[in-house]
Design a protein around this motif. Sequence first.
Motif, short mmCIF file in Angstrom:
data_model
loop_
_atom_site.label_atom_id
_atom_site.label_comp_id
_atom_site.label_asym_id
_atom_site.label_seq_id
_atom_site.Cartn_x
_atom_site.Cartn_y
_atom_site.Cartn_z
N SER A 183 -14.58 5.76 -8.55
CA SER A 183 -15.08 4.47 -8.09
C SER A 183 -16.61 4.40 -8.12
CB SER A 183 -14.57 4.20 -6.67
OG SER A 183 -15.06 2.99 -6.18
N ASP A 184 -17.26 5.52 -7.82
CA ASP A 184 -18.73 5.57 -7.80
C ASP A 184 -19.33 5.86 -9.18
OD1 ASP A 184 -18.64 5.09 -5.09
OD2 ASP A 184 -18.88 7.19 -4.53
N ALA A 215 -9.03 4.71 -9.19
CA ALA A 215 -10.03 4.66 -8.12
C ALA A 215 -9.43 4.18 -6.80
CB ALA A 215 -11.19 3.76 -8.53
N VAL A 216 -8.31 3.48 -6.89
CA VAL A 216 -7.68 2.96 -5.66
C VAL A 216 -6.26 3.48 -5.47
CG1 VAL A 216 -9.10 0.88 -5.54
CG2 VAL A 216 -6.97 0.85 -6.86
N PRO A 272 -15.33 2.63 -13.00
CA PRO A 272 -15.24 2.41 -11.56
C PRO A 272 -14.12 1.45 -11.14
CG PRO A 272 -17.52 2.32 -12.28
CD PRO A 272 -16.68 2.39 -13.52
N LYS A 273 -13.68 0.61 -12.05
CA LYS A 273 -12.60 -0.33 -11.74
C LYS A 273 -11.23 0.21 -12.18
CE LYS A 273 -15.25 -4.34 -11.10
NZ LYS A 273 -15.64 -4.26 -9.75
#
Length: 146
Positions: A97-98, A30-31, A25-26
């Motif tokens: 991310s989830d 994810a971003v 998730p990190k």
Amino acid sequence: MAPRATAKTKKSKKKDAVSALLTCPKSPLAVADLRAILSHPMAWDSLSSEEQAEMLALFPDGKHIIEADGRRRPNFDSLLSDDSFRKGCADFAANISDGRHDDAWLEDAWKAHVRRKRGSFDHHLDATFEKEWNVRLPVDLKARRS
């Protein structure tokens, strides 16, 4: 003196790093702006011809595929303005991310999918519908029964 890393451990570390990139998730993915990354010509050019053919086969139709220099490739201009591509990239990043690409999560999701397909939740869904809408479902609209 520390033991030297063997090819196998280097390979497994690389595989673990790629796996973490897609499941953690990190993860930077994810971003990241996946739309910009995927639509960059270098991303396409870094694939082998077999990988390119595999990717092109995943396109639902030919509207985002062009012929350039005698080779088929994605039409990046049309992809950048396609809402489905934009949403797909955003959803993929959100799913990372989830934690929805984690092996355990995927295994549970597939088990639930099979149970839903078998009708394990049909009674619950019918009862919920009837309760929320305060109406009885006609027999022919009720979910199939096993």
